[in-house]
Design a protein around this motif. Sequence first.
Motif, PDB file in Angstrom:
ATOM      1  N   GLU A 125       0.841  -1.203   0.000  1.00 60.97           N
ATOM      2  CA  GLU A 125       0.000   0.000   0.000  1.00 60.97           C
ATOM      3  C   GLU A 125       0.874   1.251   0.000  1.00 60.97           C
ATOM      4  O   GLU A 125       0.589   2.233  -0.701  1.00 60.97           O
ATOM      5  N   LEU A 126       1.953   1.240   0.776  1.00 58.84           N
ATOM      6  CA  LEU A 126       2.851   2.397   0.816  1.00 58.84           C
ATOM      7  C   LEU A 126       3.531   2.606  -0.534  1.00 58.84           C
ATOM      8  O   LEU A 126       3.639   3.739  -1.011  1.00 58.84           O
ATOM      9  N   VAL A 127       3.984   1.517  -1.141  1.00 54.17           N
ATOM     10  CA  VAL A 127       4.606   1.636  -2.464  1.00 54.17           C
ATOM     11  C   VAL A 127       3.595   2.135  -3.478  1.00 54.17           C
ATOM     12  O   VAL A 127       3.903   2.985  -4.335  1.00 54.17           O
ATOM     13  N   GLY A 128       2.361   1.644  -3.379  1.00 48.48           N
ATOM     14  CA  GLY A 128       1.309   2.093  -4.292  1.00 48.48           C
ATOM     15  C   GLY A 128       1.002   3.567  -4.142  1.00 48.48           C
ATOM     16  O   GLY A 128       0.528   4.209  -5.092  1.00 48.48           O
ATOM     17  N   ALA A 129       1.281   4.110  -2.954  1.00 48.67           N
ATOM     18  CA  ALA A 129       1.065   5.541  -2.713  1.00 48.67           C
ATOM     19  C   ALA A 129       2.287   6.371  -3.087  1.00 48.67           C
ATOM     20  O   ALA A 129       2.342   7.571  -2.792  1.00 48.67           O
ATOM     21  N   GLY A 130       3.285   5.703  -3.685  1.00 49.60           N
ATOM     22  CA  GLY A 130       4.468   6.424  -4.134  1.00 49.60           C
ATOM     23  C   GLY A 130       5.565   6.560  -3.097  1.00 49.60           C
ATOM     24  O   GLY A 130       6.496   7.349  -3.289  1.00 49.60           O
ATOM     25  N   GLU A 131       5.485   5.801  -2.028  1.00 47.81           N
ATOM     26  CA  GLU A 131       6.480   5.896  -0.968  1.00 47.81           C
ATOM     27  C   GLU A 131       7.567   4.833  -1.129  1.00 47.81           C
ATOM     28  O   GLU A 131       7.358   3.782  -1.733  1.00 47.81           O
ATOM     29  N   ARG A 132       8.748   5.112  -0.571  1.00 48.24           N
ATOM     30  CA  ARG A 132       9.804   4.130  -0.394  1.00 48.24           C
ATOM     31  C   ARG A 132       9.854   3.771   1.091  1.00 48.24           C
ATOM     32  O   ARG A 132       9.579   4.612   1.938  1.00 48.24           O
ATOM     33  N   LEU A 133      10.217   2.552   1.392  1.00 51.03           N
ATOM     34  CA  LEU A 133      10.248   2.177   2.795  1.00 51.03           C
ATOM     35  C   LEU A 133      11.308   1.129   3.070  1.00 51.03           C
ATOM     36  O   LEU A 133      11.744   0.401   2.168  1.00 51.03           O
ATOM     37  N   MET A 134      11.720   1.077   4.313  1.00 43.78           N
ATOM     38  CA  MET A 134      12.610   0.045   4.809  1.00 43.78           C
ATOM     39  C   MET A 134      11.826  -0.867   5.750  1.00 43.78           C
ATOM     40  O   MET A 134      10.913  -0.422   6.447  1.00 43.78           O
ATOM     41  N   ILE A 135      12.151  -2.157   5.729  1.00 41.26           N
ATOM     42  CA  ILE A 135      11.509  -3.119   6.616  1.00 41.26           C
ATOM     43  C   ILE A 135      12.584  -3.716   7.510  1.00 41.26           C
ATOM     44  O   ILE A 135      13.641  -4.149   7.040  1.00 41.26           O
ATOM     45  N   VAL A 136      12.297  -3.736   8.801  1.00 45.88           N
ATOM     46  CA  VAL A 136      13.233  -4.250   9.797  1.00 45.88           C
ATOM     47  C   VAL A 136      12.658  -5.534  10.381  1.00 45.88           C
ATOM     48  O   VAL A 136      11.545  -5.534  10.915  1.00 45.88           O
ATOM     49  N   ALA A 137      13.399  -6.631  10.265  1.00 55.20           N
ATOM     50  CA  ALA A 137      13.026  -7.881  10.919  1.00 55.20           C
ATOM     51  C   ALA A 137      14.133  -8.258  11.893  1.00 55.20           C
ATOM     52  O   ALA A 137      15.179  -7.612  11.937  1.00 55.20           O
ATOM     53  N   GLN A 138      13.905  -9.331  12.663  1.00 54.67           N
ATOM     54  CA  GLN A 138      14.849  -9.636  13.738  1.00 54.67           C
ATOM     55  C   GLN A 138      15.834 -10.747  13.393  1.00 54.67           C
ATOM     56  O   GLN A 138      16.898 -10.842  13.995  1.00 54.67           O
ATOM     57  N   THR A 139      15.505 -11.598  12.449  1.00 53.57           N
ATOM     58  CA  THR A 139      16.402 -12.681  12.056  1.00 53.57           C
ATOM     59  C   THR A 139      16.456 -12.755  10.536  1.00 53.57           C
ATOM     60  O   THR A 139      15.563 -12.268   9.830  1.00 53.57           O
ATOM     61  N   ASN A 140      17.503 -13.393  10.027  1.00 52.50           N
ATOM     62  CA  ASN A 140      17.641 -13.550   8.582  1.00 52.50           C
ATOM     63  C   ASN A 140      16.526 -14.405   7.999  1.00 52.50           C
ATOM     64  O   ASN A 140      16.057 -14.155   6.885  1.00 52.50           O
ATOM     65  N   SER A 141      16.080 -15.415   8.738  1.00 47.85           N
ATOM     66  CA  SER A 141      14.988 -16.246   8.228  1.00 47.85           C
ATOM     67  C   SER A 141      13.703 -15.442   8.107  1.00 47.85           C
ATOM     68  O   SER A 141      12.928 -15.630   7.155  1.00 47.85           O
ATOM     69  N   GLN A 142      13.445 -14.530   9.059  1.00 46.88           N
ATOM     70  CA  GLN A 142      12.266 -13.669   8.958  1.00 46.88           C
ATOM     71  C   GLN A 142      12.383 -12.736   7.762  1.00 46.88           C
ATOM     72  O   GLN A 142      11.401 -12.508   7.049  1.00 46.88           O
ATOM     73  N   VAL A 143      13.582 -12.212   7.526  1.00 47.57           N
ATOM     74  CA  VAL A 143      13.788 -11.332   6.371  1.00 47.57           C
ATOM     75  C   VAL A 143      13.511 -12.097   5.079  1.00 47.57           C
ATOM     76  O   VAL A 143      12.784 -11.616   4.198  1.00 47.57           O
ATOM     77  N   ASP A 144      14.098 -13.286   4.950  1.00 42.59           N
ATOM     78  CA  ASP A 144      13.906 -14.076   3.731  1.00 42.59           C
ATOM     79  C   ASP A 144      12.438 -14.421   3.523  1.00 42.59           C
ATOM     80  O   ASP A 144      11.927 -14.396   2.394  1.00 42.59           O
ATOM     81  N   ASP A 145      11.747 -14.743   4.616  1.00 43.30           N
ATOM     82  CA  ASP A 145      10.330 -15.073   4.501  1.00 43.30           C
ATOM     83  C   ASP A 145       9.525 -13.872   4.011  1.00 43.30           C
ATOM     84  O   ASP A 145       8.644 -14.008   3.144  1.00 43.30           O
TER      85      ASP A 145
END
Length: 445
Positions: free
Chosen positions: A54-74
């Motif tokens: 939804e944020l990208v669709g509104a023209g925004e860029r964003l960063m996502i923070v997860a706690q483990t590499n497996s969560q990031v990959d998922d």
Amino acid sequence: MIAPEREDGDPAARAASVTERILADTLHGTRRGVVVDSPPGAGKSTLVVRAARELVGAGERLMIVAQTNSQVDDLVKRLAEQDPELAVGRLHGSDSQPDPGVARLPAVTLSSSAGDLAQCPVVVATAAKWAFVQDVPVWRHAIVDEAYQMRSDALLKVAGLFERALFVGDPGQLDPFTVVGAEQWAGLSYDPSASAVVTLLAHNPGLPQHRLPVSWRLPATAAPLVSAAFYPYTPFRSGTGHGVRRLSFGVAGDGSAPDRALDIAAESGWGLLELPRRRTVRTDPEAVAAVATLVRRLLDRGGVTVSERGTGPLTAERVAVGTAHRDQAAAVRAALAERGVTGVTADTANRLQGREYDVTVVLHPLSGRSDATAFHLETGRLCVLTSRHRHACVVVSRAGVAELLDEHPSTEPVQLGVTVRFPDGWEANHAVLAHLAEHRVRYRP
């Protein structure tokens, strides 16, 4: 304060209504943060992916923070599945590589440098990796996944990278891990060992807070117990009604205690295989053998699951064993291997957190112990162990846990300024044991 949710009505409609309010605050709100509390299996990752799109669709860029590499990959895989054309940056450490499946995704760019991913509207990485990112433009939006498992000092290290953030997490799960004592900071608003959300709200009490009201993982047989035992002030319900999910066996039970425990669990969603009371070593050989025997019989009897997703066989990959300690998990894996069982996950609560299976077998954290330590009484540990399943959970334990709890009441010091967690591990354990007692099968190996 979090407004209470109504317990009646269509669960999908209730969940959708809350989601729309969350997205409205995220996209159009003016506060620096939005906090979302989620019970087990309520769709945290689904919300994160939708909010990102939804944020990208509104023209925004964003960063996502997860706690483990497996969560990031998922999360990267889920984003690619929902929107194959979305350019996603997977930021990783110089000494680590993402899951090979992530590397094969055509719209995903991998790099150990944030500068290489400047053209990607979404960049995903662990909090540990984001902490070393410097000299990049500030992101207007961020999403912090599993925010209750992020320590506040980790949030401080990345807070300068974004202007606003959506914090999503489960307050009932395990607390953030720290290898050093934090008693000297207890009660202070800047306690570095506190979760990111606790510290965030201590300094920003007026931030919008929401609660996802429905668990799509836990069946109707499990949600009431998990909700009452671990989330008494923020209750939730199952997304499915009674009878929607069923577990059956193609092979009849042989009358043994393990088979009777499995039959009870298939019928009621819960089972307790109780060994004689005895103080044992941590890797109790009889309890480990009982766990392995249960799993072997579960697979040998040709289980079939029926749910809103359809009908299918119960395979080893959809079964997990949960323990409190790594050496217990290793002992279970060895016992399973001796019985020719492969494909079953056997791990600690910390590693099972966030994962989902059809059936789980749990070695009770207090089984065979002579004391009840803070580690074994931690509410989040028992919550994780008893909330990974979609159909049934069978607990293996020595008798006497209730008496052990009564002999070792909580002696944790009361500290000024520290929010008392309710329910505590003592009360949560008693609530779960009381329910399991109704589904108990006594077993003498």
